[in-house]
Design an enzyme around this catalytic site. Structure first.
Site, PDB file in Angstrom:
ATOM      1  N   ASN A 161      -2.237   6.068  10.981  1.00  0.00           N
ATOM      2  CA  ASN A 161      -2.970   4.936  10.424  1.00  0.00           C
ATOM      3  C   ASN A 161      -2.243   3.627  10.693  1.00  0.00           C
ATOM      4  O   ASN A 161      -1.012   3.558  10.633  1.00  0.00           O
ATOM      5  CB  ASN A 161      -3.135   5.112   8.910  1.00  0.00           C
ATOM      6  CG  ASN A 161      -3.924   3.975   8.291  1.00  0.00           C
ATOM      7  OD1 ASN A 161      -5.083   3.753   8.637  1.00  0.00           O
ATOM      8  ND2 ASN A 161      -3.298   3.241   7.382  1.00  0.00           N
ATOM      9  N   VAL A 162      -3.031   2.598  10.980  1.00  0.00           N
ATOM     10  CA  VAL A 162      -2.526   1.231  11.096  1.00  0.00           C
ATOM     11  C   VAL A 162      -3.349   0.383  10.134  1.00  0.00           C
ATOM     12  O   VAL A 162      -4.551   0.194  10.350  1.00  0.00           O
ATOM     13  CB  VAL A 162      -2.656   0.681  12.532  1.00  0.00           C
ATOM     14  CG1 VAL A 162      -2.065  -0.724  12.619  1.00  0.00           C
ATOM     15  CG2 VAL A 162      -1.986   1.616  13.534  1.00  0.00           C
ATOM     16  N   TYR A 165      -1.462  -3.988   4.391  1.00  0.00           N
ATOM     17  CA  TYR A 165      -1.223  -3.811   2.959  1.00  0.00           C
ATOM     18  C   TYR A 165      -0.210  -4.863   2.520  1.00  0.00           C
ATOM     19  O   TYR A 165       0.778  -5.106   3.213  1.00  0.00           O
ATOM     20  CB  TYR A 165      -0.680  -2.405   2.665  1.00  0.00           C
ATOM     21  CG  TYR A 165      -1.520  -1.312   3.286  1.00  0.00           C
ATOM     22  CD1 TYR A 165      -2.760  -0.975   2.741  1.00  0.00           C
ATOM     23  CD2 TYR A 165      -1.097  -0.643   4.431  1.00  0.00           C
ATOM     24  CE1 TYR A 165      -3.545   0.004   3.323  1.00  0.00           C
ATOM     25  CE2 TYR A 165      -1.880   0.340   5.018  1.00  0.00           C
ATOM     26  CZ  TYR A 165      -3.101   0.656   4.462  1.00  0.00           C
ATOM     27  OH  TYR A 165      -3.881   1.619   5.046  1.00  0.00           O
ATOM     28  N   ARG A 166      -0.446  -5.433   1.368  1.00  0.00           N
ATOM     29  CA  ARG A 166       0.476  -6.465   0.899  1.00  0.00           C
ATOM     30  C   ARG A 166       1.801  -5.825   0.499  1.00  0.00           C
ATOM     31  O   ARG A 166       1.849  -4.718  -0.041  1.00  0.00           O
ATOM     32  CB  ARG A 166      -0.125  -7.215  -0.275  1.00  0.00           C
ATOM     33  CG  ARG A 166      -0.059  -6.434  -1.576  1.00  0.00           C
ATOM     34  CD  ARG A 166      -0.650  -7.219  -2.709  1.00  0.00           C
ATOM     35  NE  ARG A 166      -0.160  -6.760  -3.995  1.00  0.00           N
ATOM     36  CZ  ARG A 166      -0.833  -6.889  -5.129  1.00  0.00           C
ATOM     37  NH1 ARG A 166      -2.034  -7.431  -5.118  1.00  0.00           N
ATOM     38  NH2 ARG A 166      -0.312  -6.481  -6.268  1.00  0.00           N
ATOM     39  N   GLU A 225      -6.810   3.431  15.249  1.00  0.00           N
ATOM     40  CA  GLU A 225      -6.912   1.976  15.366  1.00  0.00           C
ATOM     41  C   GLU A 225      -6.526   1.506  16.765  1.00  0.00           C
ATOM     42  O   GLU A 225      -7.085   0.523  17.270  1.00  0.00           O
ATOM     43  CB  GLU A 225      -6.020   1.300  14.319  1.00  0.00           C
ATOM     44  CG  GLU A 225      -6.578   1.284  12.903  1.00  0.00           C
ATOM     45  CD  GLU A 225      -6.373   2.598  12.164  1.00  0.00           C
ATOM     46  OE1 GLU A 225      -6.924   2.755  11.064  1.00  0.00           O
ATOM     47  OE2 GLU A 225      -5.649   3.476  12.697  1.00  0.00           O
ATOM     48  N   GLU A 274      -4.977 -12.794  -4.792  1.00  0.00           N
ATOM     49  CA  GLU A 274      -5.634 -11.829  -3.915  1.00  0.00           C
ATOM     50  C   GLU A 274      -6.883 -12.389  -3.234  1.00  0.00           C
ATOM     51  O   GLU A 274      -7.348 -13.484  -3.535  1.00  0.00           O
ATOM     52  CB  GLU A 274      -6.007 -10.570  -4.709  1.00  0.00           C
ATOM     53  CG  GLU A 274      -4.934  -9.505  -4.713  1.00  0.00           C
ATOM     54  CD  GLU A 274      -4.782  -8.857  -3.343  1.00  0.00           C
ATOM     55  OE1 GLU A 274      -5.578  -9.160  -2.425  1.00  0.00           O
ATOM     56  OE2 GLU A 274      -3.855  -8.050  -3.183  1.00  0.00           O
TER      57      GLU A 274
END
Length: 475
Positions: A161-162, A165-166, A225, A274
């Protein structure tokens, strides 16, 4: 044109007059974030920003708002800057059909020029960190791509997975990371923690625009991805091997951080302003230990301002949310015509569809809520007829105004899942969802008394083209 790194993209933006270079000395706080915030308030055609004279930093180079307008988004896809939004989305859909295109493995990435290991790592020395909003609990990496693998199937390229995310920088080599439960990295972490293992990750900063777009695109669990990035750029995507984890990372990144999410370890992270336009409060989140840093000499740091829409993240996530949702629905319901999920990462989606029978539009709306993205995001769906363009808000408002009877056209679904960042959820992560059926009833649904709708005259299209050409000739 396919961009192999951030630098070539910035050059293209500059060539098109879409990069503003700020030469005056600025403060890291609040100037960098305030300037990026301002780009979302000055109207169409907002430029990317470049800062290289930042008080308190030596040789810091910061880029902001690189995809923060439809012109910049078009350039990222190799399209003319004036390409209309709908055409950009149509092109995204066309290229999607090229998936998969295998990546190209390259040697000698520029990010291998410098390395730091273990206790010698100090992220505060390597990165020019600053807060994005005055209520943020710390410094954040919010435009980095995080690479992780399925611990039970680590050699499956598609399950690597790519994602974006903060991450809060909490120490010299420590980060806090938020793995939203609906995202693939959360599934990877769950599998690792069930085995009592840390989850290795690679974090890539200063990336080319296509992998950034892919990191924000909700693909299926086993869709790569990198292979989708190749489809979107219409050429193999360049990758290299990270030295510590052995993971596949972008060849053109500025900085690579490698380490682990520590198993079953949680600490308070946040608050953070956010994409919802609200702060998420402090919550227990995972802890990342960085064990190796690789970086280009004089790396370019890129950050993403988030706040009340529209900001750069809305341009970044808008088409990247519309297209996979459209593709997933179209595969099961060929009647679906278009999907507009550009608002707040698809918490609201507008879907146009033909109808096989009464109640069909609602079934499509329900399915949208159970797609990989819909489970965590699609909270409200407005269903419209096939002759209504979901990207034309006056047409959508007409459908809502003239076709909806609240007595039967509102479908409320209690206690459904949503991401915890939704400020309306209560408790966090649980919400009622709503389908608004703004379509014309068809048999056996005989509610209302709809006569034949008024449609454009046959000659209207030709006249619209003629008038547009006449206006253009006057300029």
């Amino acid at each position: 044109m396919a961009f192999d790194d951030l630098r070539s993209f910035l050059q293209a933006l500059d060539d098109h007059g879409q990069l503003l270079k700020i030469s005056e000395e600025v403060n890291a706080e609040p100037d960098l974030a305030a300037a990026a915030n301002a780009t979302g308030r000055i109207g169409d055609g907002a430029p990317a920003l470049w800062f290289d004279n930042i008080r308190g930093f030596t040789d810091a180079r910061v880029a902001m708002n690189t995809i923060g307008s439809w012109q910049n988004h078009a350039i990222s896809l190799g399209l003319p800057p004036n390409t209309p939004v709908k055409k950009q989305i149509d092109e995204f859909i066309r290229r999607w059909d090229n998936f998969p295109i295998a990546p190209e493995r390259r040697a000698n990435p520029a990010w291998a020029q410098n390395t730091v290991d273990g206790d010698e790592i100090n992220l505060f020395d390597i990165l020019p960190l600053f807060r994005l909003n005055d209520g943020d609990g710390g410094f954040y990496l919010d435009k980095a791509c995080v690479v992780s693998r399925d611990p039970l199937d680590p050699d499956n390229f598609g399950k690597q997975n790519v994602g974006i995310y903060r991450m809060e920088v909490k120490g010299k080599r420590k980060l806090g990371l938020q793995p939203v439960p609906m995202h693939d990295i959360a599934l990877h972490l769950h599998k690792a923690e069930e085995r009592g293992e840390d989850l290795p990750i690679a974090i890539t900063l200063g990336n080319d625009p296509i992998i950034t777009l892919m990191g924000a695109t909700p693909l299926k669990y086993d869709q790569s991805e990198y292979e989708m990035a190749g489809a979107l750029r219409e050429s193999p995507y360049p990758i290299a091997t990270a030295p510590l984890t052995g993971f596949d990372v972008p060849w053109g990144s500025e900085v690579i951080l490698e380490g682990v999410i520590e198993s079953r370890k949680r600490e308070i992270e946040g608050p953070f302003g956010e994409f919802t336009g609200h702060y998420s409060g402090g919550r227990n989140m995972t802890v990342v230990r960085i064990d190796k840093v690789s970086y280009r000499t004089r790396p370019i740091f890129e950050s993403l301002y988030l706040g009340m829409p529209w900001t750069e993240i809305d341009y970044l996530m808008g088409p990247a949310t519309c297209v996979p949702l459209y593709q997933q629905l179209k595969a099961e319901f060929p009647e679906v015509q278009a999907v507009n999920a550009m608002y707040t990462h698809g918490l609201l989606a507008i879907i146009s569809t033909k109808k096989r029978y009464g109640g069909f539009a609602r079934a499509v709306g329900l399915r949208a809520m159970t797609t990989p993205h819909g489970l965590g995001y699609v909270k409200m769906v407005i269903m419209v007829d096939e002759d209504v363009d979901p990207f034309n808000l006056p047409q959508v408002m007409w459908a809502l105004s003239s076709k909806v009877n609240p007595a039967g056209d509102l479908v409320q679904l209690p206690n459904m899942s949503v991401l915890e960042l939704d400020p309306g959820s209560s408790p966090a992560g649980i919400t009622d969802k709503l389908i608004i059926d703004a379509t014309t009833p068809v048999a056996p649904d005989n509610r209302g008394h709809y006569s034949q709708p008024v449609v454009d005259l046959p000659e209207t299209k030709a006249w619209a083209e003629k008038l547009t050409a006449m206006l253009a000739a006057r300029k």
